[in-house]
Design a protein around this motif. Sequence first.
Motif, PDB file in Angstrom:
ATOM      1  N   PHE A  84       0.820  -1.205   0.000  1.00  0.00           N
ATOM      2  CA  PHE A  84       0.000   0.000   0.000  1.00  0.00           C
ATOM      3  C   PHE A  84       0.861   1.265   0.000  1.00  0.00           C
ATOM      4  O   PHE A  84       0.495   2.279  -0.605  1.00  0.00           O
ATOM      5  N   LEU A  85       1.990   1.213   0.671  1.00  0.00           N
ATOM      6  CA  LEU A  85       2.894   2.368   0.646  1.00  0.00           C
ATOM      7  C   LEU A  85       3.365   2.653  -0.777  1.00  0.00           C
ATOM      8  O   LEU A  85       3.542   3.812  -1.171  1.00  0.00           O
ATOM      9  N   GLU A  86       3.560   1.590  -1.561  1.00  0.00           N
ATOM     10  CA  GLU A  86       3.939   1.775  -2.955  1.00  0.00           C
ATOM     11  C   GLU A  86       2.788   2.409  -3.736  1.00  0.00           C
ATOM     12  O   GLU A  86       3.005   3.223  -4.644  1.00  0.00           O
ATOM     13  N   VAL A  87       1.550   2.050  -3.377  1.00  0.00           N
ATOM     14  CA  VAL A  87       0.387   2.689  -3.994  1.00  0.00           C
ATOM     15  C   VAL A  87       0.369   4.180  -3.653  1.00  0.00           C
ATOM     16  O   VAL A  87       0.131   5.040  -4.516  1.00  0.00           O
ATOM     17  N   LEU A  88       0.636   4.528  -2.397  1.00  0.00           N
ATOM     18  CA  LEU A  88       0.694   5.930  -1.991  1.00  0.00           C
ATOM     19  C   LEU A  88       1.801   6.677  -2.729  1.00  0.00           C
ATOM     20  O   LEU A  88       1.637   7.838  -3.116  1.00  0.00           O
ATOM     21  N   ARG A  89       2.915   6.001  -2.920  1.00  0.00           N
ATOM     22  CA  ARG A  89       4.071   6.663  -3.547  1.00  0.00           C
ATOM     23  C   ARG A  89       3.852   6.895  -5.027  1.00  0.00           C
ATOM     24  O   ARG A  89       4.210   7.946  -5.563  1.00  0.00           O
ATOM     25  N   THR A  90       3.250   5.917  -5.699  1.00  0.00           N
ATOM     26  CA  THR A  90       3.147   5.984  -7.160  1.00  0.00           C
ATOM     27  C   THR A  90       1.754   6.332  -7.659  1.00  0.00           C
ATOM     28  O   THR A  90       1.600   6.754  -8.802  1.00  0.00           O
ATOM     29  N   GLY A  91       0.738   6.105  -6.846  1.00  0.00           N
ATOM     30  CA  GLY A  91      -0.627   6.298  -7.295  1.00  0.00           C
ATOM     31  C   GLY A  91      -1.133   5.199  -8.193  1.00  0.00           C
ATOM     32  O   GLY A  91      -2.203   5.327  -8.781  1.00  0.00           O
ATOM     33  N   THR A  92      -0.386   4.111  -8.318  1.00  0.00           N
ATOM     34  CA  THR A  92      -0.760   3.004  -9.195  1.00  0.00           C
ATOM     35  C   THR A  92      -1.135   1.795  -8.360  1.00  0.00           C
ATOM     36  O   THR A  92      -0.369   1.382  -7.481  1.00  0.00           O
ATOM     37  N   LEU A  93      -2.278   1.227  -8.625  1.00  0.00           N
ATOM     38  CA  LEU A  93      -2.715   0.042  -7.893  1.00  0.00           C
ATOM     39  C   LEU A  93      -1.901  -1.171  -8.332  1.00  0.00           C
ATOM     40  O   LEU A  93      -1.431  -1.242  -9.472  1.00  0.00           O
ATOM     41  N   PRO A  94      -1.749  -2.141  -7.444  1.00  0.00           N
ATOM     42  CA  PRO A  94      -0.913  -3.307  -7.770  1.00  0.00           C
ATOM     43  C   PRO A  94      -1.545  -4.205  -8.828  1.00  0.00           C
ATOM     44  O   PRO A  94      -2.768  -4.305  -8.936  1.00  0.00           O
ATOM     45  N   GLU A  95      -0.669  -4.847  -9.598  1.00  0.00           N
ATOM     46  CA  GLU A  95      -1.099  -5.883 -10.530  1.00  0.00           C
ATOM     47  C   GLU A  95      -1.383  -7.172  -9.737  1.00  0.00           C
ATOM     48  O   GLU A  95      -0.927  -7.321  -8.599  1.00  0.00           O
ATOM     49  N   PRO A  96      -2.127  -8.121 -10.313  1.00  0.00           N
ATOM     50  CA  PRO A  96      -2.391  -9.386  -9.605  1.00  0.00           C
ATOM     51  C   PRO A  96      -1.123 -10.081  -9.112  1.00  0.00           C
ATOM     52  O   PRO A  96      -1.113 -10.666  -8.033  1.00  0.00           O
ATOM     53  N   VAL A  97      -0.037 -10.022  -9.895  1.00  0.00           N
ATOM     54  CA  VAL A  97       1.197 -10.695  -9.485  1.00  0.00           C
ATOM     55  C   VAL A  97       1.752 -10.098  -8.200  1.00  0.00           C
ATOM     56  O   VAL A  97       2.432 -10.770  -7.420  1.00  0.00           O
ATOM     57  N   ASP A  98       1.457  -8.815  -7.973  1.00  0.00           N
ATOM     58  CA  ASP A  98       1.954  -8.159  -6.753  1.00  0.00           C
ATOM     59  C   ASP A  98       1.207  -8.609  -5.504  1.00  0.00           C
ATOM     60  O   ASP A  98       1.636  -8.319  -4.391  1.00  0.00           O
ATOM     61  N   LEU A  99       0.092  -9.295  -5.707  1.00  0.00           N
ATOM     62  CA  LEU A  99      -0.723  -9.737  -4.574  1.00  0.00           C
ATOM     63  C   LEU A  99      -0.601 -11.239  -4.338  1.00  0.00           C
ATOM     64  O   LEU A  99      -1.426 -11.833  -3.642  1.00  0.00           O
ATOM     65  N   ALA A 100       0.446 -11.848  -4.890  1.00  0.00           N
ATOM     66  CA  ALA A 100       0.621 -13.298  -4.736  1.00  0.00           C
ATOM     67  C   ALA A 100       0.728 -13.701  -3.275  1.00  0.00           C
ATOM     68  O   ALA A 100       0.160 -14.705  -2.846  1.00  0.00           O
ATOM     69  N   ILE A 101       1.459 -12.904  -2.491  1.00  0.00           N
ATOM     70  CA  ILE A 101       1.649 -13.261  -1.074  1.00  0.00           C
ATOM     71  C   ILE A 101       0.323 -13.203  -0.325  1.00  0.00           C
ATOM     72  O   ILE A 101       0.095 -13.965   0.620  1.00  0.00           O
ATOM     73  N   VAL A 102      -0.572 -12.315  -0.763  1.00  0.00           N
ATOM     74  CA  VAL A 102      -1.902 -12.230  -0.148  1.00  0.00           C
ATOM     75  C   VAL A 102      -2.701 -13.500  -0.425  1.00  0.00           C
ATOM     76  O   VAL A 102      -3.340 -14.068   0.474  1.00  0.00           O
ATOM     77  N   ARG A 103      -2.660 -13.962  -1.681  1.00  0.00           N
ATOM     78  CA  ARG A 103      -3.381 -15.192  -2.030  1.00  0.00           C
ATOM     79  C   ARG A 103      -2.807 -16.401  -1.280  1.00  0.00           C
ATOM     80  O   ARG A 103      -3.545 -17.266  -0.799  1.00  0.00           O
ATOM     81  N   GLU A 104      -1.466 -16.462  -1.185  1.00  0.00           N
ATOM     82  CA  GLU A 104      -0.831 -17.586  -0.487  1.00  0.00           C
ATOM     83  C   GLU A 104      -1.202 -17.597   0.993  1.00  0.00           C
ATOM     84  O   GLU A 104      -1.457 -18.652   1.577  1.00  0.00           O
ATOM     85  N   SER A 105      -1.210 -16.425   1.614  1.00  0.00           N
ATOM     86  CA  SER A 105      -1.575 -16.354   3.030  1.00  0.00           C
ATOM     87  C   SER A 105      -3.027 -16.774   3.231  1.00  0.00           C
ATOM     88  O   SER A 105      -3.351 -17.500   4.181  1.00  0.00           O
ATOM     89  N   ALA A 106      -3.912 -16.343   2.328  1.00  0.00           N
ATOM     90  CA  ALA A 106      -5.324 -16.734   2.432  1.00  0.00           C
ATOM     91  C   ALA A 106      -5.480 -18.240   2.286  1.00  0.00           C
ATOM     92  O   ALA A 106      -6.306 -18.860   2.968  1.00  0.00           O
ATOM     93  N   ALA A 107      -4.661 -18.851   1.420  1.00  0.00           N
ATOM     94  CA  ALA A 107      -4.711 -20.306   1.253  1.00  0.00           C
ATOM     95  C   ALA A 107      -4.308 -21.013   2.536  1.00  0.00           C
ATOM     96  O   ALA A 107      -4.907 -22.026   2.925  1.00  0.00           O
ATOM     97  N   ARG A 108      -3.296 -20.489   3.213  1.00  0.00           N
ATOM     98  CA  ARG A 108      -2.880 -21.108   4.484  1.00  0.00           C
ATOM     99  C   ARG A 108      -3.968 -20.967   5.537  1.00  0.00           C
ATOM    100  O   ARG A 108      -4.209 -21.888   6.323  1.00  0.00           O
ATOM    101  N   ARG A 109      -4.630 -19.819   5.579  1.00  0.00           N
ATOM    102  CA  ARG A 109      -5.711 -19.652   6.546  1.00  0.00           C
ATOM    103  C   ARG A 109      -6.857 -20.620   6.247  1.00  0.00           C
ATOM    104  O   ARG A 109      -7.501 -21.139   7.164  1.00  0.00           O
ATOM    105  N   ALA A 110      -7.118 -20.863   4.947  1.00  0.00           N
ATOM    106  CA  ALA A 110      -8.162 -21.813   4.582  1.00  0.00           C
ATOM    107  C   ALA A 110      -7.807 -23.206   5.064  1.00  0.00           C
ATOM    108  O   ALA A 110      -8.650 -23.947   5.581  1.00  0.00           O
TER     109      ALA A 110
END
Length: 432
Positions: A84-110
Amino acid sequence: MVEDTIPGGRWEIGPKFRRKLVTDHNRIVFGGMPLHLRLSSQLPELTAFVIKRLVDGLDVYNQLPAEELSGDIARIIEQAVRTFLEVLRTGTLPEPVDLAIVRESAARRAEEGLPIDAVIGAYHVGAQACFDFVEPEVQPDDLRSVLEAHRLLSDFLRLTTGAVAAGYLSERQSMFGDEHGARQTLLATLLAGGQSADIPGARLAESYFVISLSIGKHPDETVAGVDPGIAGRRKLRRLRTELDRRSREPVLSMLSTDGGLVLIPHHLPSASVSKEDWASLDVLATALSKVAGAPVVAGAVAAEPAGVPAAARLAGELRDVALIYAKPVGVYRLADLLLEYQLTRPSPARDHLASLLAPVADRPDLLPTLRVFLDSGLNRRQTATTLRVHPNTVDYRLRKIATLTGLQVARHEDLLSIRAALSALDATTVRG
């Protein structure tokens, strides 16, 4: 291209639906400093603040082991904040590849069984915590920055929660998907004595290591306030991952948090299993104990597919024998437990052997002294040190045992009987 305006800048919506704020992002200022710089300089404190909010605000996180909160949960929070800090710095939302760690963490919680609403809710709680973290330093002139940051955060949360849902649902589907179902079908067929012809498309191994596991409790499973179910499932997930990592072929397993059955494929017939192969199973048990954070004791038998049902029964008996005699972490074959196994089988001979030590079985000083003396290699001084008594006391107790039982540890023929009698006594006591 479609445009939308907000105070202090302009949104552009490109062909990939990435939303970019065309503005000077150093104008998103809280308390006189660009927000992304302020938060990055206080990242450890912010991470701890968010964790506390999760624990206070969501019951399921309050029940997680401390190990998980300070480890995996802290890492994903820190990574999400950095993104999110990178979003604040650049004003550009992340691509899906940038959210891989989020998906992996959600899989572990599942896999650990956390409900999806709690997993998604954690990101909203964390977002609110970030604003609350900087709120004391917000000045009246920062209102425009607050609006811009909130707009960015809303879009960031939309993408992030979508990634969370995708990772969570994908893992839940895989847990009960085709591959899992095929493995369980193959395992059930083997345990029922079936052959590959009974399973279309299945290819059986030359032989299997049939391993019956006992898995001890992880410390988190006994900590007050920690959900033992979650701690147990985390332990089981690590154990399953390690099993798959150490086998070239798919491992068949039927496990619960306290143990179960594992079939590890082997490329040679059971008669060709080498000492090195058996030694590797001991290494496996040590590795499983380490990743599980709990002792793993197992009985093992090598068998061809047709022999799996009988091997599973024997492996379970060997596991029980190893537990009866408090064996350390390891995988035990019949050859490792010949005497102990035989003495756990009900028979007149076993009962007679156990009766040899009946006169001292209830003496709290004599039987423990005999055990320590045998374990020390018949070393009276080491026995005395272990028991914290004088060596003369050890001598007195051994003479008392001889008087009551007629068995003297100094006689070779009696020593064999004493060892067998002690094993028989342990077997009958635990079984009883």
